[in-house]
Design a protein around this motif. Sequence first.
Motif, PDB file in Angstrom:
ATOM      1  N   MET A   8      -0.324   2.963   2.596  1.00 25.55           N
ATOM      2  CA  MET A   8      -0.937   2.917   3.558  1.00 25.55           C
ATOM      3  C   MET A   8      -2.342   1.586   3.199  1.00 25.55           C
ATOM      4  N   ALA A   9      -2.194   1.035   1.786  1.00 25.44           N
ATOM      5  CA  ALA A   9      -3.361   0.063   1.903  1.00 25.44           C
ATOM      6  C   ALA A   9      -2.784  -1.255   2.537  1.00 25.44           C
ATOM      7  N   TYR A  10      -1.435  -1.343   1.881  1.00 16.78           N
ATOM      8  CA  TYR A  10      -0.520  -2.509   2.089  1.00 16.78           C
ATOM      9  C   TYR A  10       0.183  -2.301   3.905  1.00 16.78           C
ATOM     10  N   LEU A  11       0.154  -1.476   4.492  1.00 19.31           N
ATOM     11  CA  LEU A  11       0.214  -1.543   6.451  1.00 19.31           C
ATOM     12  C   LEU A  11      -1.128  -1.913   6.591  1.00 19.31           C
ATOM     13  N   ARG A  12      -2.185  -1.479   6.490  1.00 13.71           N
ATOM     14  CA  ARG A  12      -3.286  -1.891   7.276  1.00 13.71           C
ATOM     15  C   ARG A  12      -3.829  -3.322   6.842  1.00 13.71           C
ATOM     16  N   GLU A  13      -3.862  -3.928   5.721  1.00 15.63           N
ATOM     17  CA  GLU A  13      -3.645  -5.303   4.820  1.00 15.63           C
ATOM     18  C   GLU A  13      -2.457  -5.923   5.639  1.00 15.63           C
TER      19      GLU A  13
END
Length: 128
Positions: A117-122
């Motif tokens: 999720m952190a990677y997708l957001r960024e």
Amino acid sequence: MRFTIMAAALLAFAPWQAKAQDVAAGQRVFNQCRACHTINAGGRNGVGPNLHGVWDRAAGAVEGFRYSAPMRERAAAGLVWNEENLLAYITDPKAVVPRGSMSYVGLRNEQQRNDLMAYLREASTAAN
């Protein structure tokens, strides 16, 4: 007494620790997704749609991608890829879009989901 207070503090900290997000680890988790998806700006669609801009995007909105009928139905009902819906979909795609065409069964590991999720957001908002 000190041991009890220290143990309680560690236990209280443990749930937060499990939810910490690591973008680099999330990028490694995303490697599982690369077989079907790209995430770079202007990237091509594959078996799945390009995920650049997915954060807060309406479902079924990638131009030129042929979505399944169940995904089009969910999109018409107002499904938006916000944090809650993305997390649910990553966990169990068939629970969010029953009879959908995504063959991925879901990511069961909570830490990997948080990292992804952190990677997708960024990555989905980067101008890469």
